[in-house]
Design a protein around this motif. Sequence first.
Motif, short mmCIF file in Angstrom:
data_model
loop_
_atom_site.label_atom_id
_atom_site.label_comp_id
_atom_site.label_asym_id
_atom_site.label_seq_id
_atom_site.Cartn_x
_atom_site.Cartn_y
_atom_site.Cartn_z
N GLY A 246 -3.48 6.04 8.40
CA GLY A 246 -3.10 6.69 7.33
C GLY A 246 -1.80 7.59 7.77
O GLY A 246 -0.89 7.77 6.88
N LEU A 247 -2.04 8.47 8.65
CA LEU A 247 -1.34 9.55 8.95
C LEU A 247 0.21 8.74 9.73
O LEU A 247 1.23 9.15 9.38
CB LEU A 247 -2.00 10.53 10.35
CG LEU A 247 -0.76 11.60 10.49
CD1 LEU A 247 -0.76 12.38 9.67
CD2 LEU A 247 -1.79 12.24 11.93
N MET A 248 -0.08 7.67 10.26
CA MET A 248 1.03 6.95 10.96
C MET A 248 1.88 6.53 9.63
O MET A 248 3.14 6.65 9.61
CB MET A 248 0.41 5.78 11.71
CG MET A 248 -0.20 6.38 13.14
SD MET A 248 -0.65 4.78 14.04
CE MET A 248 0.86 4.23 14.90
N ILE A 249 1.28 6.04 8.71
CA ILE A 249 1.95 5.35 7.84
C ILE A 249 2.62 6.48 6.91
O ILE A 249 3.93 6.17 6.55
CB ILE A 249 1.02 4.34 6.70
CG1 ILE A 249 0.65 3.31 7.41
CG2 ILE A 249 1.69 4.25 5.41
CD1 ILE A 249 -0.27 2.53 6.71
N HIS A 250 1.84 7.51 6.71
CA HIS A 250 2.66 8.62 6.05
C HIS A 250 3.69 9.23 6.54
O HIS A 250 4.51 9.48 6.10
CB HIS A 250 1.40 9.49 5.75
CG HIS A 250 2.14 10.95 5.38
ND1 HIS A 250 2.69 10.84 4.06
CD2 HIS A 250 1.97 12.14 5.50
CE1 HIS A 250 3.16 12.14 3.73
NE2 HIS A 250 2.76 13.22 4.73
N GLN A 251 3.72 9.26 7.99
CA GLN A 251 4.83 9.76 8.53
C GLN A 251 5.98 9.15 8.49
O GLN A 251 6.87 9.44 8.34
CB GLN A 251 4.37 10.25 10.19
CG GLN A 251 3.51 11.44 10.27
CD GLN A 251 3.03 11.42 11.59
OE1 GLN A 251 2.89 10.49 12.46
NE2 GLN A 251 2.53 12.50 12.32
N SER A 252 5.69 7.61 8.91
CA SER A 252 6.73 6.66 8.68
C SER A 252 7.38 6.79 7.24
O SER A 252 8.79 6.64 7.00
CB SER A 252 6.18 5.26 8.83
OG SER A 252 5.39 5.15 9.94
N TRP A 253 6.78 7.10 6.48
CA TRP A 253 7.05 7.27 5.04
C TRP A 253 7.91 8.48 4.76
O TRP A 253 8.82 8.41 4.47
CB TRP A 253 6.00 7.19 4.00
CG TRP A 253 6.20 6.89 2.48
CD1 TRP A 253 6.06 8.12 1.77
CD2 TRP A 253 6.72 6.09 2.00
NE1 TRP A 253 6.31 7.80 0.71
CE2 TRP A 253 7.16 6.62 0.46
CE3 TRP A 253 7.46 4.97 2.32
CZ2 TRP A 253 7.60 5.82 -0.47
CZ3 TRP A 253 8.23 4.14 1.18
CH2 TRP A 253 8.13 4.50 0.01
N SER A 254 7.21 9.32 5.10
CA SER A 254 7.81 10.63 4.51
C SER A 254 8.93 11.33 5.13
O SER A 254 9.67 12.15 4.81
CB SER A 254 6.86 11.77 4.37
OG SER A 254 6.18 12.18 5.63
N GLN A 255 8.78 10.76 6.73
CA GLN A 255 10.10 11.29 7.39
C GLN A 255 11.16 9.91 7.62
O GLN A 255 11.88 10.08 8.56
CB GLN A 255 9.55 11.64 8.79
CG GLN A 255 8.47 12.91 8.56
CD GLN A 255 7.97 13.22 9.78
OE1 GLN A 255 8.51 13.37 10.96
NE2 GLN A 255 6.65 13.66 9.74
N ASN A 256 10.77 8.97 6.80
CA ASN A 256 11.91 8.16 6.84
C ASN A 256 12.06 7.22 8.06
O ASN A 256 13.20 6.61 8.46
CB ASN A 256 13.32 8.19 6.35
CG ASN A 256 13.31 9.10 5.13
OD1 ASN A 256 12.51 8.90 4.16
ND2 ASN A 256 14.07 10.26 5.21
N PHE A 257 10.89 6.99 9.01
CA PHE A 257 10.97 6.38 10.19
C PHE A 257 11.40 5.01 9.91
O PHE A 257 11.82 4.15 10.66
CB PHE A 257 9.81 6.35 11.03
CG PHE A 257 9.31 7.69 11.25
CD1 PHE A 257 10.14 8.73 11.32
CD2 PHE A 257 7.74 8.05 11.77
CE1 PHE A 257 9.77 10.05 11.96
CE2 PHE A 257 7.68 9.42 12.36
CZ PHE A 257 8.55 10.44 12.38
N TYR A 258 11.08 4.43 8.70
CA TYR A 258 11.13 3.18 8.36
C TYR A 258 12.65 2.67 8.55
O TYR A 258 13.01 1.52 8.37
CB TYR A 258 10.47 2.62 7.11
CG TYR A 258 11.00 3.41 5.85
CD1 TYR A 258 12.00 2.58 5.13
CD2 TYR A 258 10.46 4.59 5.66
CE1 TYR A 258 12.41 3.25 4.07
CE2 TYR A 258 11.03 5.14 4.24
CZ TYR A 258 11.91 4.54 3.54
OH TYR A 258 12.28 5.13 2.54
N LEU A 259 13.50 3.63 8.39
CA LEU A 259 14.84 3.17 8.30
C LEU A 259 15.57 3.02 9.65
O LEU A 259 16.57 2.67 9.99
CB LEU A 259 15.57 4.35 7.52
CG LEU A 259 15.49 4.29 6.01
CD1 LEU A 259 16.18 5.63 5.40
CD2 LEU A 259 15.81 3.12 5.34
N ASN A 260 14.64 3.50 10.76
CA ASN A 260 15.16 3.42 11.86
C ASN A 260 14.59 2.37 13.16
O ASN A 260 13.29 2.24 13.08
CB ASN A 260 14.74 4.45 12.76
CG ASN A 260 15.47 4.85 14.03
OD1 ASN A 260 15.96 3.97 14.76
ND2 ASN A 260 15.69 6.18 14.29
#
Lengths: 299, 364, 562, 356, 346
Positions: A246-260
């Motif tokens: 959950g934390l991983m997904i949330h970080q990916s999400w809220s810190q826009n990791f998914y764009l990198n």
Amino acid sequence: MTTLDAAIAKPRKQFKETFLGRVWTGLTRSPAGFAGTVLVLGIVLFSFVGPLAIDQDNPTDTTKIWTEPSAEHWLGTQYEGKDTFTILVNSGAEPIWVGTLAALMAVFVAVVFGSAAGYFRGKIDAVLLQLTDVTVTIPQFLLMLAVVAFFDDIPAWGIAFVVGSTMWAFLFRSIRAQVMSLKEREFVEAARLQDLGTARIVFREILPNMAGFIFVNFVIAVNQAIYAIVGLYVLGLMPSGTPNWGLMIHQSWSQNFYLNPVALPFVIAPLLMIVLFTIGLVTMGRGLDQALNPRLRER
Amino acid sequence: MTAPAASLPQSAAEGTPSRTAAIVVRRVWTSYAFRRVLQSVFVIWLVSTITFLLMHFMPGDPIEIMAGRLNSAGMSHDQAMATAANLVNYDPDASVWGQYLEFLKGLVTLDFGNSLTNPSKTVFEHVMEYLPWTLFSVGAGVVFAVVIGVSAGMAMAYRRGSAFDHSMTSLGSFLTGVPNYILIAAVVVIGYTVLGILPFLDMRGRITAGVEPGFDPVFLGDAVFHAILPIIAFAFTATGSFMLNMKAATTEVLTEDYVTVARARGLKPGRISRGYVGRNALLPVVPQIALQMGMLVGGSIVIEQILDYPGVGQMLMSAISDRDYPVVQAAVIILATSVVVASLIVDLVLVKIDPRIKSEGQDA
Amino acid sequence: QAKGSEGEGASGKFVYVYPFDVTTQHFNAAIPNAALLVPAPNAELFIPRPAILNWDSQEWIPQLAESVDLAGTTLTIKLRSGVKWTDGNAVTAKDLVGTIYLQKLNAPQGTVGWDQLTSATADDDTTVTVQYSAAFPGVEHGALKVQVLPHARYGEWMDEAEALVAAGAIQGSPEQSALAEKIAAEDFKDAEGGFISCGAYKFKDIGETVITMEVHQDGLFADQVKFQTFEIQKGDNATSVQLLLASEVDYSTQVLGATDRQTIAGVQGLKELSTPGYDGIGLMLNQGRFPEFADVDVRKAFMYVLDTEQIGEIAKGQGGYYLPKTYTGLADPHAEGLFDDVELEYYSVDHAKATSLLEGAGWKKESDGWHKPDGSLAEYTIIGVEGWTDFTLSGEQAAAQFKEFGLQISYENVPEDNPWGIWGAGDYDIAVRQWANPFVPYVYGAWQMTWFTDNGLTADAMGMGLPVDAVETATQGTVNVAELYLQSQQGTEEEQMAAHKILGVVFNETLPRLPLFLNQRVSYAVDGKRVKSIDPGDYDLNDIYFDNPIMVRILEGAIEPA
Amino acid sequence: MSSAPLLKLSGMEQVFDTKKGPVPAVGGVDLEVEPGKVLCLVGESGCGKTTTARAAAGLTRPTAGTVEYRGKNLADMTAAERGRYRRSVQYIHQDPYAALNPTRTVYSTLSAGLKRHGIVKNRTEARAKAAELLQLVDLTPPESYLDSYPHQLSGGQRQRVNVARSLALNPDLLICDESTSMLDVSIRVSLLNTLGRLRDELDVGFLFITHDLAVAKYFAWDGEIAVMYLGKVVEHGPTPEVIGNPQHPYTKALIGAVCEPDPDLAKANRAAEQLRSAEIPSLRDLPAGCAFHPRCPAFEPGLCDTAEPALQATPSRRRLSCHVVSRDLQRAPDADRTITFEAVPGSRRPEPETAH
Amino acid sequence: MSDPILSVRDLSIAYRTGRKESVTAVSGVDLDLYEGQSLALVGESGCGKTTLGLGLLRLLPNLGEITSGSLTYRLKDGTRADLLAMKKEPLRRFRWNEAAMVFQGAMNAFNPVIRIVDHFADTLRDHADGKKWTKAAVEARAGELLETVRLDPDRVLQSYPHELSGGMKQRALIALAIALDPQVLVLDEPTTALDLLTQRSIVQQLHELRSKFGFTMVFITHDLGLAAELADRVATMYAGRIIETGSARDIFYEPKHPYTAGLINAVMPVKGDRPALESIPGYPPSLKAMPDGCAFNPRCAFATDECKRDRVPLSLLTERPLGMDHSVACLHHDQVRLPRKESANV
Ligand SMILES: Nc1ncnc2c1ncn2[C@@H]1O[C@H](COP(=O)(O)OP(=O)(O)OP(=O)(O)O)[C@@H](O)[C@H]1O
Ligand SMILES: Nc1ncnc2c1ncn2[C@@H]1O[C@H](COP(=O)(O)OP(=O)(O)OP(=O)(O)O)[C@@H](O)[C@H]1O
Ligand SMILES: [Mg+2]
Ligand SMILES: [Mg+2]
């Protein structure tokens, strides 16, 4: 006749006939059940035994922030320069058990309430129906916020409880409706004629007929519970620090990791774990279905 | 339900007018519809009361929150509080009980006054500015989900064990499994950022600047264009769960004798699957439609934020974080009402499609 | 002045990204913080101020004003002539005077500049004289930076405000409240003539996700600007990253995280406009809740535990932060030269020192972590704010480093809706919070932040419970911080300097906040796509949210279409 | 035991509420079953046999009248009494398909009650007992059925599993709703013999529903037959009397309709139509007077279509509800002996056409 | 007329019961049916009658499969069709139109959520061949059909299945079965749940329909009286095989298989005194434990070692036209007598 007597007295299929036995058969004998079980077990082992098996030393290293996968770092490194794979291994245990607990609770409550309402009707039914309506209608978001405000330090089982207590209502109605129709079936009457007792009638005669349905919903519930936990991070309800899908997904999400692009392993790995876990459960469910619902083999 | 209705006509026939009236009253009182409505009203009241309490349990009142914002811009605590008190139409010293009574009054008269943080608008105006858009997108999403999920679910059950079934089941689990906001974000990232084929920039918002509202093709087309992504997002999750549920239900129904008989009757496969299998399999799925609807509206917060689609989710979110009590109340009441109405409709539909429900209740 | 024919030199489009919200924001510019784009950096383009400050040279750059002059307690503002509102009226001294009174009445007591302002008068159509009761550097700041509103629309309130000020009403008085409520109830959304502005640009189309502005021919600097259209895309961090990736915006002032910056690094023409910020991220220790934090050695020990460079690296990324040259509570530009002759302690990570300091303070390390002098386990939670990435990452890293050192400190987020409430109430153990000076270009802003923000010391707003009237120090003795703070903002230039110096030393010695790092303000521009080159010119020190340099440069015509 | 009958229905009525109005499926029947005796219920399909039986088994609550078990009204029973009643009275559903849980094997269906009531102590015993039950109903060898699911059984096999289940709890009273209809004649005889042993040796009472008069006669020879028509009992008396000497025109018609397993006889039978109409009136809209009058060959206008005939005792130990026959009996009290079997048309068997 | 309307050769049907196990429920059935004939299929409960009936329409459940043999029909248009080779759509058109079936479990044969009339409408419309079935036309036709089974159309048409009694449902199903005037009608215990008068009228109706439309009937029954009444031919099945077949008179007057004889012997007469009846001794075999040789041998009074060795094929006793031959699968058929034949005349 002696061989015959022996066959009756010492049934060859003893284990196979019990509920658990049939579950076991369903999980091990059918290809689907087997594949699902392997997948689920794999992920469970990965998440519960994995942490013991790997090197837990995973220092923050600012020189290695977001590196590509390599022999040393199978999934690359993340925003602190830590090894993503190690984090992934450590991240499964909590969501799995909290999610499963929440789903178990939700399904259990839904099944108990749903069958009570469908079987007894009358006042219980009316009250429970209202309760579901209320549960479904209160914005969960608000409820969670209030929970945050109320409890400072909420343990994992508490989270399971909160999540579970908002999920049961969704299954309740379906179960109730099915119980209502099943209890009118003559085989239920027949069981009543045998004075088998209400609990047995509900749990052994009626519910097995909807085992497939319940299981599918259990799987859905596990999933939703896991993602509800992700949601709790969004609300700041969960302390960070313990690694968690959950934390991983949330970080990916809220810190826009998914764009990198370099961050994709970190973004996708937890999602993939959840998806595989779900697919495993569903496939397992298919095997179980066959075992628990003999008629399915017919068509 | 157990009232022996058979005896009613007789007594009505013998009765004096006043007795007839009494019977009518009793009939209404014991009638299903009347009790359902009463129950619904009760649910709405309870939900809004709980919401009221939850809201007031949350730390901070609207003034404090506003003050916090001002505070962040450099004002001291006292200064910010004073400024906020002017901006926000709220009396922090009013007792919770008094506010509750006020709220109940609002509930009865359906007048919630003005928004606290945006006093120039009545709550009703405020909510109505958002609600239709969410209802439209969620409604369309659910319709899509039902159509696709139900037909796919049936097809899966029909081809149980085939490659089609396996892949669709996995897809269904995937769709239900992964939250819709993640899925839609993936769609946007891949479609817009990576491939550059999705005009995401233009699709944000509810309507393009300059398009006048009205029942003309330009407006409707534009509204649909902007709603496509939210609709897809809402459809995602619901489709998956309808698929899986429908498959389970269909699998059960396929084992019933009447399906075999229908085949023996040489009915067209389409008719069997719709009229015989589908209709019966839908019975357990129908109640979920209303639930999905409610759940999606509740879950619209994130979707609407990602897609910049100002709907009720966004509104609720900001109203909650502003502690704009009347707006939250009104929104929750409207949501509650729609869930309750939806479940009422579901009940009625169920009675319609399952005649057996009507004739229950002779049980010892 | 702005009589130039249509489109003279103006062509093309400049795209900016900003998180506005048309559904909740309105057009009543008299309400602080709630009008559409009025608090945004690009407000300069349509709702100009008399002047803005060059933070580097501390000189006023005239905008609506032709010239400004502060002599003693009298400030004279000479307005440019020829600038017109979008409703056709000329911008006059009446507009400015009314605006000043509105601001004055609504400004909270204790605001530097507004408290001292006694009157504003329109000498003629273009001259405004402002009288102050006292004079010191910075007193004119408020009046010069008001966003001038049209009397035609706000006149009624302006006049009422003027009368109330004359009658001695202040913010919080019943009369002021009544007026404020009246103002709050109006949103002018559907008002005739739309938003009345006098800048170089005016609103053209207002969509939910994109707002288009076009040149307002009679507006201020309309003849200088080079872009026909100025477009604002709605966007938060994620959206602006996406827009930057697609090169669909030219300029973004969103504060992006380390990963985001890496994500967009490859965009063609991307330029990071980086200026050392005046504020930074630090930790507040809640002394009200934990008396052990009153021990300076404990604070110092904590500071020595932290590897602030690592925290900055992870939270902001390379170039997104800088470590202060001095730990005096001031950002480098402000500290420059002030402390050359004092010995300051420099806190860089040193676990041995931390250990000895803690042990000296009576703490003991045991197997489960550090124990306080009373023997109990020291356990704390750092709170950050959900969604504020730099806070979250800093808090997380700090907690991890503390943990590594053996301090049982964990990290948690609080919801984003009301962290100020939590900080104000002192409802935390340790909180991630800004330090130094995020608001005003004057040094005293840093002291405000250090000692007074989130430190209400009243029953309902306890804050961090840090005493301000008598602070024990080794080198300065007992210091009355509150008094020095007043001196630092209202004293003469020399008095201010002296106060700054003492306060800086006190900060260095007592660490009222644990400063982690200072923010490097970074904004992002895409050169060569629609815009030739985006360059802050001489104003590179100007903070991006206040007196945005790029907007000033656009108005100057220094930024042109590609 | 008290002298009260095992089962007593008095004035039992059952009205179903439907959307189109009330359906009086059973319109007041009085019946008794004594231990070790059989009461056979025969009649037209839809005449309320199942409904009566369900009320007797406590599955539905009659809308009027009472059901008593050993003198105790079902409605007044305490929980404990009800439990005892539950176990002592077993009802075998008419539809063997629906009455078996599709998810349970035969063994688990049979053993549920045994385990629940402590009749068996462990699995081995349970299986032995279940096997015994299967053998009782000719499902042999039991072990090839024990682990089957209902869908793997033929109709007759399911029916017998239902019977076997009802025997598991050693009931005092068995209510069998057409429980031999799907069996071949040989097994039917065998099963009836088994049930007959229970009746004779264990004093089990039977409420036996069938439309097969031969079965009724064979099984209830020492008992009684009640003939129902449209929710009412029209004739009720000892089996040999009713079968051998039917009085009510409806009973006569029923007996006349029996097919013999004899092709030549059957062909002769074919021509015989005895009723005035084939139409069965709707329960919602019962004909005035005697409900049978529109079809009755003995119909007398003015008599039959005005008043409802009461079920009256006749001199010959039976009850009858027919205006015409009752009147004739009153005129000639011996008349009921004079109607002999030969009077039923088509009962004489012509010589076979071909001889071997 | 020498062309049989239905011709079955060596038909075997098995059910899978596990991954590798299966049971053979019907084996090696040969059968020719000619137009207008009616065949009664009698036999032990569980001997495979329903399975054979389902097999005739290719309606076996998934796990049941035709393992060998052929199955051909002469269609209404005179062509012959191999049912086992038929594709989906032709098979659909074939069903109910050419051959219909009344199921043993009539109780569950109706879709619980639609009205009876809609069942008729569905059937009629899906076999409409271009004809437009209006609501009124459907109601008229369905009413007519229901009347032939003595149901009150006014009541039944608009009812839901659960509102009808078992007997009514069964009659409604028969009415539904003849809705398309099929050539072949398979009735699986069609009157089991019916009272005598209704049985009688249905039998009469079936006779009439048969003489009117000349359809061929296969009916499965345990009621030998009914068989006697309705059938021209009777086939006795035991343990999945046809063990005796012949004209009704052959079987009822001179059964040549000990099982058939035992069956007839066990018939309970309605008339006369109550005889003490004997069932066939021994137990019926289970498919899972089939005796070697003649399946009846463990229960047979005439059984010899020879009977236990090999399967006994049907042998022709009397040859008759149109498939009415009397054949029996018993080595000792000459010893078989109907014991009570004489006294049965009482
Ligand atoms: N739940 C119900 N709702 C409405 N009508 C009902 C219901 N159950 C039975 N009936 C009606 O009551 C009447 C009697 O039904 P019952 O099942 O008792 O007949 P039966 O004598 O058992 O017939 P059969 O021999 O066909 O089984 C029928 O007309 C039937 O339609
Ligand atoms: N799905 C199945 N799986 C396994 N065995 C089955 C299945 N269906 C039927 N059988 C077996 O096949 C045999 C024949 O069944 P069938 O239903 O054809 O019998 P039947 O002759 O119609 O009997 P009845 O007269 O009792 O209806 C039975 O022994 C039954 O147990
Ligand atoms: Mg019945
Ligand atoms: Mg059968």
